[in-house]
Design an enzyme around this catalytic site. Structure first.
Site, PDB file in Angstrom:
ATOM      1  CE  LYS A  66      -4.433  -0.355  -0.263  1.00  0.00           C
ATOM      2  NZ  LYS A  66      -5.447   0.621  -0.658  1.00  0.00           N
TER       3      LYS A  66
ATOM      4  CG  ASP B 139      -7.171  -1.808   5.272  1.00  0.00           C
ATOM      5  OD1 ASP B 139      -6.114  -2.358   5.576  1.00  0.00           O
ATOM      6  OD2 ASP B 139      -7.324  -1.236   4.180  1.00  0.00           O
TER       7      ASP B 139
HETATM    8  C1  LIG Z   1      -3.337  -6.076   1.690  1.00  0.00           C
HETATM    9  C2  LIG Z   1      -4.355  -5.450   0.825  1.00  0.00           C
HETATM   10  N1  LIG Z   1      -4.642  -6.032  -0.333  1.00  0.00           N
HETATM   11  C3  LIG Z   1      -5.565  -5.518  -1.170  1.00  0.00           C
HETATM   12  C4  LIG Z   1      -6.236  -4.363  -0.840  1.00  0.00           C
HETATM   13  C5  LIG Z   1      -7.300  -3.871  -1.770  1.00  0.00           C
HETATM   14  O1  LIG Z   1      -7.029  -2.648  -2.329  1.00  0.00           O
HETATM   15  P1  LIG Z   1      -8.241  -1.767  -2.883  1.00  0.00           P
HETATM   16  O2  LIG Z   1      -8.966  -1.209  -1.706  1.00  0.00           O
HETATM   17  O3  LIG Z   1      -7.575  -0.755  -3.708  1.00  0.00           O
HETATM   18  O4  LIG Z   1      -9.115  -2.670  -3.660  1.00  0.00           O
HETATM   19  C6  LIG Z   1      -5.953  -3.712   0.358  1.00  0.00           C
HETATM   20  C7  LIG Z   1      -6.626  -2.474   0.730  1.00  0.00           C
HETATM   21  O5  LIG Z   1      -6.409  -1.887   1.750  1.00  0.00           O
HETATM   22  C8  LIG Z   1      -4.981  -4.274   1.220  1.00  0.00           C
HETATM   23  O6  LIG Z   1      -4.675  -3.710   2.391  1.00  0.00           O
END
Ligand SMILES: Cc1ncc(COP(=O)(O)O)c(C=O)c1O
Length: 407
Positions: free
Chosen positions: A82, A129
């Site tokens: 992220k 999150d």
């Molecule tokens: C570890 C992880 N993977 C995937 C995502 C998904 O990203 P998006 O919200 O852009 O779909 C997040 C989002 O916070 C994440 O923390």
């Protein structure tokens, strides 16, 4: 009631389209944009390509030609991909404020005392999150700036501590993710803080667009590491869909509309806003309300990112809504490799897409889902393990104790 009866099952929407879409849509997140983002990230002292792991034994076991997993647990020492988005958006924001091009905005320049003086005191605010907020707090700290971070109700103390320890003014709200975003937005407005949010809404597109461009560094690296091997299938997990949108845009641009891999988007069944939007197929975005209970904390988002949907509705081939157990299985499969395959520590959100691909390959699933996805012995699969064990206690509870349904 009907909704609950469907729980525990995989639900699927397959998109049939014959149209040729304008390359410009994906082009925003294409090769050129990715090269710019990567050059920015490469100027950071802790930059290193994250590994692309070839799980040869797993591929053989599941009877496909290849399975590649990009392991984002080593990204900038932050255990998740992220930070690519938050850091790039902050870099672009500062460059714009100073009248510079992003190509002139290296880490060295960004952290220079003179630039800090020119920028004055800034506060970046976001809702998260966990992973996105950690990236924003980390970047703000490097720049000698402030950050304020709101986590949704039910976030773990470990995730909060990871953000607070970077100097952010962080707290767990009593709200779900989408309402925490609204809170960040409102606080930003009241206090003149800069909102660095990883999702877009009407009138707020520039910063999330930059965040998505930042994510293309991950896709770009994978493309380079594949070294000419073309994936036939890409599986991507989604919260608001920004990561999936950026990666989909990148590969659609690189391979062209005719040649692009089959792309599947997976979401938790209790936060499946993109699946619902694809299902309704009425030109509107569809939200999921309520507490969005899922172990996949990073994917617990109820409102799609509009900018991401613009890409996904044109290039994604399948949308999946699935139970938590499949993500938990993905964590176990990646953490317990076959033969000399490399071990990947993958968190609840990170393992979701691989968990789904493995589920379909192992069980065929439902009414010929494997065939509908076009998976066979020639398939080459690419997944992104977007986080490591970002909540270590939770990781153990799930992998060791199989605790995931009583959320
Ligand atoms: C570890 C992880 N993977 C995937 C995502 C998904 O990203 P998006 O919200 O852009 O779909 C997040 C989002 O916070 C994440 O923390």
């Amino acid at each position: 009631m009907k909704e609950r009866q469907m729980e525990g099952k995989i639900r699927e929407v397959h998109i049939q389209r014959k149209m040729t879409v304008p390359a410009a849509v994906a082009g925003r997140f294409g090769l050129e944009a990715a090269e710019r983002a990567r050059a920015f990230h490469a100027s950071f002292p802790e930059y290193a390509e994250t590994p692309l792991v070839s799980l040869k034994n797993l591929a053989e076991k599941l009877n496909v030609s290849g399975i590649y997993v990009k392991d984002e647990s080593c990204r900038f020492g932050l255990n998740a991909f992220k930070v690519l988005g938050g850091s790039y958006a902050i870099g672009r924001y500062c460059a714009k404020r100073l009248g510079l091009d992003i190509s002139e905005m290296t880490y060295e320049r960004l952290t220079d005392k003179k630039i800090r003086t020119d920028l004055g005191e800034l506060t970046f605010v976001t809702a998260t999150d966990g992973n996105h907020g950690r990236g924003v707090a980390w970047t703000a700290k490097r720049l000698g700036q402030k950050s304020v971070v709101y986590l949704p109700k039910g976030s773990s103390e470990e995730r909060l501590a990871n953000i607070s320890s970077l100097g952010a003014d962080a707290c767990i709200t009593g709200l779900n993710y989408d309402d925490s975003v609204r809170l960040a937005r409102e606080k930003g407005r009241q206090n003149g803080w800069i909102v660095i949010q990883d999702t877009s809404w009407e009138g707020y597109e520039r910063i999330p667009g930059w965040i998505m461009e930042g994510y293309t560094t991950m896709a770009y690296e994978a493309y380079q590491q594949l070294n000419g091997i073309k994936p036939t299938h890409i599986f991507l997990q989604a919260g608001v869909g920004a990561m999936a949108g950026a990666v989909t845009g990148f590969f659609a641009d690189v391979y062209g509309d005719e040649n692009r891999p089959h792309i599947t988007i997976v979401e938790p069944e209790r936060a499946d806003c993109l699946f619902r939007t694809a299902w309704a197929s009425d030109g509107k975005l569809h939200a999921v309300k309520g507490s969005l209970d899922t172990i996949m904390a990073g994917l617990a988002c109820g409102e799609p990112c509009a900018l991401a949907w613009d890409i996904l509705c044109q290039y994604a081939d399948c949308f999946i809504s699935m139970p938590d157990k499949i993500a938990a299985d993905g964590m176990r499969i990646l953490g317990n490799p076959l033969g000399n395959d490399k071990r990947v520590i993958s968190g609840e959100s990170g393992a979701a897409a691989l968990g789904f691909a493995a589920e379909v390959l192992r069980k065929g699933y439902g009414k010929n889902l494997k065939e509908k996805l076009g998976l066979d012995e020639n398939s080459i699969i690419l997944c992104f393990s977007t986080e490591g064990d970002t909540d270590k206690a939770r990781y153990r509870e799930i992998v060791w104790d199989g605790k995931y349904s009583d959320i």
